[in-house]
Write an enzyme that holds these catalytic residues in place. Structure first.
Site, PDB file in Angstrom:
ATOM      1  N   GLU A   1       0.820  -1.222   0.000  1.00 42.45           N
ATOM      2  CA  GLU A   1       0.000   0.000   0.000  1.00 42.45           C
ATOM      3  C   GLU A   1       0.847   1.263   0.000  1.00 42.45           C
ATOM      4  OE1 GLU A   1      -2.829  -0.290   3.170  1.00 42.45           O
ATOM      5  OE2 GLU A   1      -3.931  -1.922   2.226  1.00 42.45           O
TER       6      GLU A   1
ATOM      7  N   GLU B   1      -4.888  -8.792  -0.008  1.00 38.04           N
ATOM      8  CA  GLU B   1      -5.469  -8.484   1.296  1.00 38.04           C
ATOM      9  C   GLU B   1      -6.972  -8.417   1.164  1.00 38.04           C
ATOM     10  OE1 GLU B   1      -2.786  -5.966   3.515  1.00 38.04           O
ATOM     11  OE2 GLU B   1      -4.497  -5.031   4.493  1.00 38.04           O
TER      12      GLU B   1
END
Length: 836
Positions: free
Chosen positions: A431, A508
């Site tokens: 991220e 995720e």
């Protein structure tokens, strides 16, 4: 490491033997002399102090008042918790400076050898002093590193090593731990030896009949002259039988330089490493100068082929395998960040029972033993080097420069982990924002050089990144990647459209919330409909705003078969990041299993879907609702069956079947595809029974009874035989029962513990996200009827041997360990386990 990189070309005289069933025994093929390498477990007999005393690095510093500790050690896990601090890092006192010191002696007969200290991980910014002089250090708290202490030690006398750890500049989004939280070894080598992580094994060609195994061995020479060495390698099959033997002659390894020996083998009828049959081979490598063995090393490896495809997910050994993965943080609950192999093994055993076949090491290099366990147990691994490229990677104020820092860390990371067959993806981060929003963020150039560092040290695996902002596909930062991971909400759709040939992993998923044992009515009507009491209902209807409940992800993975699979956030609760109650809580709500290792209800939902070959019939909630008699209490059944009939006190409440195609558009309609929901049950005390069916045939039953008053304690150990190494653990489930042996689900009694015999309390926990009880104490409260006590077997007469490349510690004298649990109003409970 290749010839171009070290500036040396080496001539080889090589040949190999492929051995048959009637071949020589392994001992007949090994060189006759004893290898000179000594690897010594260096975890015992340290002293520790918080703070930054002047001259603590000095050899003659008086540390007699410091606390004796054994490594691995996390100085913050003993607490105390700070209730007033934000819970992002667990409310524990991890930030600060700490010192470790140890005195040790070296034999005079070892003079002339090289001496190295290998640290698997120190949090953070460690500086290592030997006899008062700075010998080395490292700048990333999660990375393993080596310190060459040769110039600083005295052979034939007493030496002192001192390590300073400073976590003040470490950035984190969860509990990082503090101190020397992974193992340390001391290695003594002859001046000519295999370099650290210097064996590299690849299997470039695999068929049903044979496998080509290439082994590159890097030898370093610390003599002041060129040296000729002979490298020989013996390969043992998973049963320990020799299958190949080869030797190669390296000519003229330069003084203070290194050289590579390349060897190639063909193994007939190879036994594949696979999820269900994780077969491991062993390569024993020997370095000789003349007839003398000067070094040896042992490396395990697996023979498997895999690929990530653009339209059919992940393939292992020629068949598609859906990745049913979880993300795991590095802390071990009540043990903190201090690594323990048995504690990690237990976590993986729990995950395997749920149907997990893949682990993401979120978001940092794991302890090396994690990958050893995954190799042995058959998990595939997404191996991740960083979270962000900012302070969470120990880059303070954008320094050191990413290009320099990235290569340094990735080199160690890849060379350490590249022989593990479990590793199938290298990840450069998680991220990471684009450069447009963060000067430490993504650009095409940065992604390229970070990816290329991985390929330089291991070109055999794909390089990926866990992304969460679909807009990055517009700036082409993912062009250099071999595959992309995407976090949450089908964000991968835009990437699929722009890069149809690039494989995709749902890196995720989940981020659902729950508290084990806690339920309340009415049911949440929105995924962010959280309780006002800072617990979250275990009806499994809540998730983060950016995420989804499990059922949504199940459905997504069934529809998008081009995706390799998903990694749920998270398999187990962890210290820190207690969203959505960061001000109040100490630990996360994300886990499918709570912080103590006790499964939540969600565990059985995943198990029913991910392990359909196992019989799962699970009822929720508990059946103690004295304030809701004749009022509605919904009942859910999680099962691998397709239907179930529910009975209350012998009366049928009807039969429910899973819905193949739930009607849109309501969010919660999807749960009817994976759960059996009896929403119209009115509570009355007694017995709930669910009978589950598959294709009309009964597959199992589950019963939930109303509990009476608690009258006794039940102790259930996960193991009854431990090794007396000082590291082995027993996890004891603590429960209280009524007169009919029914679990009392609302009990919160304080339980006191005693240990008699060769054992100690290592920790205790109950999974309560709001608890500020210390983990390392002789008492702990139950949370919804349960807690876990961790008992460590004491070390007997431990011995270190140096005949292999790994530290060997023999079990000492053990004996009976009696575990006693007591609480006011109850008879004490006792169990006995054995240590030997």
């Amino acid at each position: 490491m290749n010839a171009k990189r070290i500036g040396l070309k080496i001539a080889l005289l090589a040949g190999f033997l492929t051995l048959n069933a009637s071949c020589q025994k392994a001992n007949e093929l090994r060189p006759n002399t004893v290898p000179a390498r000594k690897v010594i477990n260096f975890n015992r007999d340290w002293r520790f102090a918080r703070g930054d005393p002047i001259d603590a690095e000095s050899a003659d510093f008086n540390d007699s008042s410091w606390k004796p500790v054994r490594l691995p050690h996390d100085w913050a896990i003993t607490g105390p918790f700070n209730p007033h601090e934000d819970g992002y890092a667990g409310k524990l006192p991890w930030r600060g400076v700490g010192w470790y010191r140890k005195a040790f002696t070296l034999d005079k007969t070892d003079a002339g050898k090289r001496l190295y200290f290998d640290f698997d991980g120190v949090m953070a910014f460690p500086k290592v002093y030997v006899n008062g002089r700075l010998a080395g250090g490292w700048d990333y708290g999660y990375m393993s590193f080596r310190v060459d202490a040769t110039p600083f030690v005295r052979f034939g006398g007493v030496n002192v090593i001192a390590v300073r750890a400073d976590t003040r500049n470490h950035g984190t989004r969860w509990y990082p731990g503090a101190g020397i939280y992974r193992k340390v070894t001391m290695t003594l080598n002859e001046p000519v030896h295999i370099t650290h992580w210097g064996t590299y094994i690849t299997t470039p060609k695999i068929t049903a009949d044979s496998a080509t195994v290439n082994i590159q061995t890097t030898v370093e020479n610390h003599l002041k002259k060129k040296t000729d060495v002979m490298v020989s390698t013996l390969i043992l099959d998973p049963q320990g039988q020799p299958v190949c033997f080869s030797r190669a002659r390296i000519i003229a390894v330069p003084e203070n330089g290194s050289g590579n020996a390349e060897q190639s083998f063909v193994i007939k009828n190879p036994q594949r490493w696979d999820g269900n049959t994780p077969k491991l081979y062993t390569a024993e490598t020997f370095v000789q100068m003349g007839n003398e063995v000067v070094d040896s090393d042992t490396t395990t490896f697996g023979i498997r082929d895999f690929k990530f495809t653009d339209d059919d997910g992940f393939h292992l050994n020629g068949r598609r395998v859906q990745l049913k993965g979880v993300c795991l943080h590095h802390d071990l609950g009540a043990l903190g960040a201090a690594f323990n192999t048995r504690a990690m093994e237990r976590q993986l055993e729990i995950m395997r029972d749920m149907g997990v076949n893949a682990i993401r090491t979120s978001h940092n290099p794991p302890a090396p033993e994690v990958l050893d366990l995954c190799d042995k147990m058959g998990f595939v691994v997404w191996d991740e080097v960083f979270d962000k490229w900012d302070r969470t990677a120990d880059r303070v104020n954008d320094q050191p420069p990413l290009e320099e820092y990235g290569e340094k860390q990735i080199k160690n990371f890849v060379m350490r982990d590249r022989n593990h067959p479990c590793v199938v993806v290298w990840s450069i981060g998680n991220e990471i924002p684009s450069m447009t929003s963060d000067k430490q963020g993504l650009t095409p150039a940065r992604v390229k050089f970070m990816s290329d560092y991985f390929r330089e040290y291991d070109p055999t695996r794909p390089v990926g990144l866990a992304c969460n902002v679909p807009a990055i596909v517009n700036i082409r930062v993912i062009d250099p990647l071999d595959l992309t991971g995407w976090n949450y909400g089908r964000h991968y759709a835009k990437c699929r459209q722009r890069y149809p040939d690039k494989p995709i992993v749902y890196s995720e998923s989940g981020s659902a919330f729950s508290t084990r044992g806690f339920y309340e009515a009415p049911l949440p009507q929105k995924k962010n409909d959280y309780s006002k009491g800072y617990y979250i209902s275990s009806y499994d209807r809540c998730a983060a705003n950016y995420a989804d409940i499990a059922d949504v992800d199940f459905d997504l993975m069934e529809k998008d078969s081009f995706v390799a699979g998903d990694f749920v956030w998270t398999g187990i609760d962890y210290l820190g990041e207690p969203v959505p109650f960061s001000k109040q809580a100490r630990s996360s709500y994300f886990g499918i299993v709570d912080l103590a290792g006790i499964p939540k209800d969600r565990f059985y939902l995943y198990r029913s879907h991910w392990a359909p070959e196992k019989t799962t019939v699970h009822i929720l909630p508990h059946w103690n609702w004295p304030d809701r008699i004749n009022q509605n209490v919904p009942v859910y059944v999680y099962t691998n069956g397709d239907s179930a009939e529910l009975f209350l006190n012998g009366k049928s409440l009807g039969k429910r079947s899973k819905v193949t195609k739930p009607e849109p558009p309501l969010y919660y309609n999807i749960i009817d595809k994976y759960r059996l929901c009896f929403n119209d049950v009115n509570y009355e005390p007694g017995e709930l029974k669910a009978i589950a069916y598959k294709d009309g045939v009964e597959i199992g039953q589950a019963i939930m009874r109303t509990a009476g008053e608690p009258i006794k304690i039940k102790l259930t150990p996960d193991r009854t035989q431990l090794s007396a190494t000082g590291d082995d653990l027993c996890f004891v489930l603590i429960e209280v029962l009524d007169a009919n042996n029914t679990l009392c689900p609302l009990a919160d009694n304080e339980i006191h513990f005693k240990i008699e015999g060769p054992g100690q309390i290592a920790g205790a926990d109950n999974g309560d996200q709001l608890s500020y009880e210390p983990f390392q104490d002789d008492k702990h409260k139950l949370f919804f009827g349960k807690a876990v006590l961790i008992v460590r077997a004491s070390e007997g007469q431990a011995l270190s041997t140096g005949s292999t490349s790994s530290p060997q510690v023999s079990s000492g004298q053990g004996g009976e360990i009696k575990i006693i649990a007591e609480s006011d109003g109850f008879a004490s409970a006792k169990i006995i386990i054995q240590s030997k």
